[in-house]
Design a protein around this motif. Structure first.
Motif, PDB file in Angstrom:
ATOM      1  N   GLU A  92      -3.733-161.860 111.898  1.00 41.81           N
ATOM      2  CA  GLU A  92      -3.485-160.691 111.052  1.00 41.81           C
ATOM      3  C   GLU A  92      -4.801-160.072 110.588  1.00 41.81           C
ATOM      4  O   GLU A  92      -4.910-158.837 110.439  1.00 41.81           O
ATOM      5  CB  GLU A  92      -2.634-161.121 109.845  1.00 41.81           C
ATOM      6  CG  GLU A  92      -2.325-160.010 108.865  1.00 41.81           C
ATOM      7  CD  GLU A  92      -1.304-159.018 109.401  1.00 41.81           C
ATOM      8  OE1 GLU A  92      -1.343-157.841 108.969  1.00 41.81           O
ATOM      9  OE2 GLU A  92      -0.476-159.406 110.252  1.00 41.81           O
ATOM     10  N   ILE A  93      -5.815-160.918 110.391  1.00 42.42           N
ATOM     11  CA  ILE A  93      -7.117-160.428 109.920  1.00 42.42           C
ATOM     12  C   ILE A  93      -7.759-159.485 110.942  1.00 42.42           C
ATOM     13  O   ILE A  93      -8.547-158.602 110.578  1.00 42.42           O
ATOM     14  CB  ILE A  93      -8.043-161.632 109.627  1.00 42.42           C
ATOM     15  CG1 ILE A  93      -7.450-162.470 108.493  1.00 42.42           C
ATOM     16  CG2 ILE A  93      -9.448-161.188 109.276  1.00 42.42           C
ATOM     17  CD1 ILE A  93      -8.196-163.757 108.223  1.00 42.42           C
ATOM     18  N   LYS A  94      -7.423-159.643 112.235  1.00 42.69           N
ATOM     19  CA  LYS A  94      -8.037-158.827 113.275  1.00 42.69           C
ATOM     20  C   LYS A  94      -7.669-157.354 113.163  1.00 42.69           C
ATOM     21  O   LYS A  94      -8.307-156.504 113.785  1.00 42.69           O
ATOM     22  CB  LYS A  94      -7.626-159.349 114.660  1.00 42.69           C
ATOM     23  CG  LYS A  94      -8.131-160.758 114.945  1.00 42.69           C
ATOM     24  CD  LYS A  94      -7.648-161.260 116.287  1.00 42.69           C
ATOM     25  CE  LYS A  94      -8.127-162.688 116.559  1.00 42.69           C
ATOM     26  NZ  LYS A  94      -7.630-163.207 117.849  1.00 42.69           N
TER      27      LYS A  94
ATOM     28  N   LEU B 146       0.701-160.560 117.155  1.00 41.16           N
ATOM     29  CA  LEU B 146       1.353-161.085 115.944  1.00 41.16           C
ATOM     30  C   LEU B 146       2.821-161.399 116.203  1.00 41.16           C
ATOM     31  O   LEU B 146       3.368-162.380 115.673  1.00 41.16           O
ATOM     32  CB  LEU B 146       1.219-160.072 114.803  1.00 41.16           C
ATOM     33  CG  LEU B 146      -0.201-159.891 114.247  1.00 41.16           C
ATOM     34  CD1 LEU B 146      -0.237-158.748 113.244  1.00 41.16           C
ATOM     35  CD2 LEU B 146      -0.685-161.178 113.595  1.00 41.16           C
ATOM     36  N   LYS B 147       3.470-160.591 117.037  1.00 40.53           N
ATOM     37  CA  LYS B 147       4.860-160.879 117.393  1.00 40.53           C
ATOM     38  C   LYS B 147       4.970-162.182 118.189  1.00 40.53           C
ATOM     39  O   LYS B 147       5.916-162.946 118.027  1.00 40.53           O
ATOM     40  CB  LYS B 147       5.447-159.721 118.190  1.00 40.53           C
ATOM     41  CG  LYS B 147       5.688-158.469 117.367  1.00 40.53           C
ATOM     42  CD  LYS B 147       6.263-157.346 118.225  1.00 40.53           C
ATOM     43  CE  LYS B 147       6.490-156.091 117.388  1.00 40.53           C
ATOM     44  NZ  LYS B 147       7.014-154.967 118.211  1.00 40.53           N
TER      45      LYS B 147
ATOM     46  N   ASP C 100       6.265-167.989 118.225  1.00 41.99           N
ATOM     47  CA  ASP C 100       5.860-169.403 118.263  1.00 41.99           C
ATOM     48  C   ASP C 100       6.321-170.140 117.007  1.00 41.99           C
ATOM     49  O   ASP C 100       6.748-171.299 117.076  1.00 41.99           O
ATOM     50  CB  ASP C 100       4.338-169.517 118.408  1.00 41.99           C
ATOM     51  CG  ASP C 100       3.870-169.251 119.829  1.00 41.99           C
ATOM     52  OD1 ASP C 100       4.669-169.453 120.759  1.00 41.99           O
ATOM     53  OD2 ASP C 100       2.709-168.837 120.004  1.00 41.99           O
ATOM     54  N   GLU C 101       6.218-169.469 115.865  1.00 42.40           N
ATOM     55  CA  GLU C 101       6.711-170.065 114.619  1.00 42.40           C
ATOM     56  C   GLU C 101       8.200-170.366 114.718  1.00 42.40           C
ATOM     57  O   GLU C 101       8.666-171.468 114.382  1.00 42.40           O
ATOM     58  CB  GLU C 101       6.466-169.117 113.446  1.00 42.40           C
ATOM     59  CG  GLU C 101       5.051-169.113 112.908  1.00 42.40           C
ATOM     60  CD  GLU C 101       4.929-168.234 111.677  1.00 42.40           C
ATOM     61  OE1 GLU C 101       5.829-168.304 110.798  1.00 42.40           O
ATOM     62  OE2 GLU C 101       3.968-167.459 111.584  1.00 42.40           O
ATOM     63  N   ALA C 102       8.953-169.348 115.178  1.00 43.21           N
ATOM     64  CA  ALA C 102      10.407-169.520 115.284  1.00 43.21           C
ATOM     65  C   ALA C 102      10.761-170.625 116.284  1.00 43.21           C
ATOM     66  O   ALA C 102      11.703-171.399 116.067  1.00 43.21           O
ATOM     67  CB  ALA C 102      11.055-168.201 115.694  1.00 43.21           C
TER      68      ALA C 102
ATOM     69  N   GLN D 299       1.838-170.904 111.249  1.00 47.70           N
ATOM     70  CA  GLN D 299       1.732-169.902 110.192  1.00 47.70           C
ATOM     71  C   GLN D 299       0.274-169.554 109.910  1.00 47.70           C
ATOM     72  O   GLN D 299      -0.066-168.381 109.704  1.00 47.70           O
ATOM     73  CB  GLN D 299       2.414-170.427 108.923  1.00 47.70           C
ATOM     74  CG  GLN D 299       3.926-170.535 109.039  1.00 47.70           C
ATOM     75  CD  GLN D 299       4.563-171.242 107.861  1.00 47.70           C
ATOM     76  OE1 GLN D 299       3.882-171.908 107.073  1.00 47.70           O
ATOM     77  NE2 GLN D 299       5.871-171.112 107.719  1.00 47.70           N
ATOM     78  N   ALA D 300      -0.601-170.568 109.923  1.00 49.22           N
ATOM     79  CA  ALA D 300      -2.031-170.309 109.724  1.00 49.22           C
ATOM     80  C   ALA D 300      -2.598-169.484 110.876  1.00 49.22           C
ATOM     81  O   ALA D 300      -3.461-168.616 110.667  1.00 49.22           O
ATOM     82  CB  ALA D 300      -2.779-171.634 109.588  1.00 49.22           C
ATOM     83  N   LYS D 301      -2.113-169.735 112.100  1.00 47.95           N
ATOM     84  CA  LYS D 301      -2.554-168.958 113.266  1.00 47.95           C
ATOM     85  C   LYS D 301      -2.147-167.493 113.120  1.00 47.95           C
ATOM     86  O   LYS D 301      -2.924-166.577 113.443  1.00 47.95           O
ATOM     87  CB  LYS D 301      -1.938-169.552 114.535  1.00 47.95           C
ATOM     88  CG  LYS D 301      -2.293-168.814 115.825  1.00 47.95           C
ATOM     89  CD  LYS D 301      -3.761-168.948 116.154  1.00 47.95           C
ATOM     90  CE  LYS D 301      -4.072-168.490 117.582  1.00 47.95           C
ATOM     91  NZ  LYS D 301      -3.687-167.108 117.850  1.00 47.95           N
ATOM     92  N   THR D 302      -0.948-167.243 112.617  1.00 50.55           N
ATOM     93  CA  THR D 302      -0.488-165.868 112.389  1.00 50.55           C
ATOM     94  C   THR D 302      -1.381-165.174 111.366  1.00 50.55           C
ATOM     95  O   THR D 302      -1.758-164.004 111.537  1.00 50.55           O
ATOM     96  CB  THR D 302       0.971-165.877 111.911  1.00 50.55           C
ATOM     97  OG1 THR D 302       1.789-166.540 112.875  1.00 50.55           O
ATOM     98  CG2 THR D 302       1.487-164.460 111.712  1.00 50.55           C
TER      99      THR D 302
END
Length: 443
Positions: A64-66, A136-137, A142-144, A57-60
């Protein structure tokens, strides 16, 4: 004096025994649900997976900031040892009152030895927004994936508890059977010794009877060792710190079972392994998409402001805005190879999905078959228990009438204990198969 001491010690001894008995009775018995809940709460592997989810989640959030503008602060200091010079020849600026200006060659230093500059620039990517969206997808996938892996781990832990729990109960029932066999072996040995003493027989295979006793004792020891191993595994999985883990007994019941194809259809959408295989396939497709998007040149808006001190050429305040283009043409050729690699990964994920689907269907069929087999065994063992119970009643009647010996009664009890152990094992094997089927369908 001795009599007085005995009278004083007897109540104390009885109170101590009662206290020990009450303590033994107060040991908490754990149900299957309690053990599973404790295991899911205390298991370190699940805790690791939960932290891994937070990491994804932190990686996402990082990626997102990019999407947004990137501000960059910069600063610079230079000390110039040799300054440049500019010479204005005599009369270059004209003549006034017949006097040249300048009236001689003039030389000036350009700039200053100490130069300072500072500023800020902001870059907003435009053409890379599509690739960032794909990235991001991938992060969400990866989260899922990690969540599904955690879910799969929790199912595996619950199933391990089920097998250890039911396995321990089966062993406890088998221990009752082994103890009944030991009692029968000892009774037979006692009968032979009594017959020898009474002179009713002169030959007897005492060694063989003693071997039967030793064999029964060995069997009891083996079962106790297995129970200790299972209990130790349960303690390790559940994190329950207790000197004696007592399991609550259960009354096996037959559960409603649906059709085989219905379970296969449910598993196709809810089985953890199939969900993981599907997500890996989706991730491979996103990888191909991202590799193709890498061919797009990086075009974005750039703007900023800089302050310069010490330069004779540049003004002190410099605001600016513009468009930036960066395109590595070599990527056009290397990305073709990357796309091929991702396509091979897609093929692997597709084969893995088909293999997982086949394995899941096979496991469902196996569990369903075990359920039917266990039901058949339960039916047969119930008949055996019923007839052995009736035989025990007959032997008890004969015992009361003095028409048989104790060995006959113990023999019948031993056979009944064995039949009950077989029936109990069949019933719990049925529940294990039902649990396997539920886990395969994601319940």
């Amino acid at each position: 004096m001795k009599k007085i001491i005995k009278c004083l010690l007897l109540p104390i001894f009885m109170l101590l025994c009662r206290s020990i008995s009450l303590h033994a009775q107060n040991i908490e018995s754990y149900t299957l649900k309690q053990l599973q809940d404790s295991a899911l709460k205390n298991n370190h592997v699940l805790a690791i997976k939960q932290w891994e989810i937070k990491e994804k989640q932190a990686k996402t959030q990082e990626d997102e900031i990019k999407r947004y503008p990137t501000p960059t602060l910069n600063g610079n200091y230079q000390h110039i040892f040799n300054l440049g010079e500019i010479t204005i020849p005599k009369g270059t600026l004209g003549e006034t009152n017949n006097e040249l200006f300048p009236n001689s060659d003039r030389t000036f230093n350009v700039g200053q030895k100490n130069n300072y500059s500072t500023g800020i620039s902001v870059y907003q990517p435009i053409t890379q927004q599509a690739k960032i969206g794909t990235l991001l997808k991938v992060d969400k996938t990866d989260e899922a994936l990690t969540e599904r892996e955690k879910f799969k781990t929790s199912l595996q832990i619950k199933q391990a508890i089920v097998k250890l729990y039911y396995g321990t109960l089966i062993l406890q029932k088998q221990l009752d059977e082994a103890e009944a066999k030991l009692a029968l072996a000892k009774s037979k040995y006692t009968d032979v010794e009594n017959a020898l003493l009474a002179g009713k027989t002169i030959t007897a295979d005492k060694a063989g009877l003693q071997a039967n006793i030793a064999d029964a004792e060995q069997n009891i020891l083996k079962i106790n060792i297995q129970i200790q191993d299972y209990t130790g595994d349960l303690t390790n999985l559940t994190g329950i710190n207790t000197g004696s883990l007592k399991l609550a007994g259960i009354e096996p019941t037959v559960q409603q079972i649906n059709g085989l194809e219905e379970y296969k259809n449910v598993a196709s959408g809810s089985n953890a392994d199939l969900q993981i295989a599907t997500l890996n396939k989706s991730k491979a497709l996103l990888g191909i998409k991202a590799a193709r998007q890498s061919n797009i040149p990086d075009i974005g808006l750039i703007g900023g402001y800089s302050y310069v001190f010490g330069s004779a050429v540049l003004p002190s305040n410099n605001p600016y805005i513009g468009v930036n283009l960066k395109w590595n043409l070599q990527d056009i050729f290397s990305n073709r190879k990357i796309v091929k690699q991702r396509q091979f990964q897609l093929k692997q994920s597709e084969e893995n999905f088909l293999n997982t689907q086949q394995q899941v269907n096979n496991d469902i069929e196996k569990a369903y078959r075990r359920i039917n087999q266990s039901q058949a065994l339960i039916t047969v063992t119930r008949k055996v228990v019923f007839y052995q119970t009736e035989e025990l009643k007959v032997q008890e009647g004969k015992q009361a009438a003095g028409l048989n010996v104790k060995t006959d009664l113990l023999s019948t009890k031993s056979m009944l204990a064995r039949s009950e152990a077989d029936m109990y094992a069949a019933q719990l094997s049925y529940l294990i198969a039902v649990s396997d089927l539920k886990i395969l369908t994601g319940e």
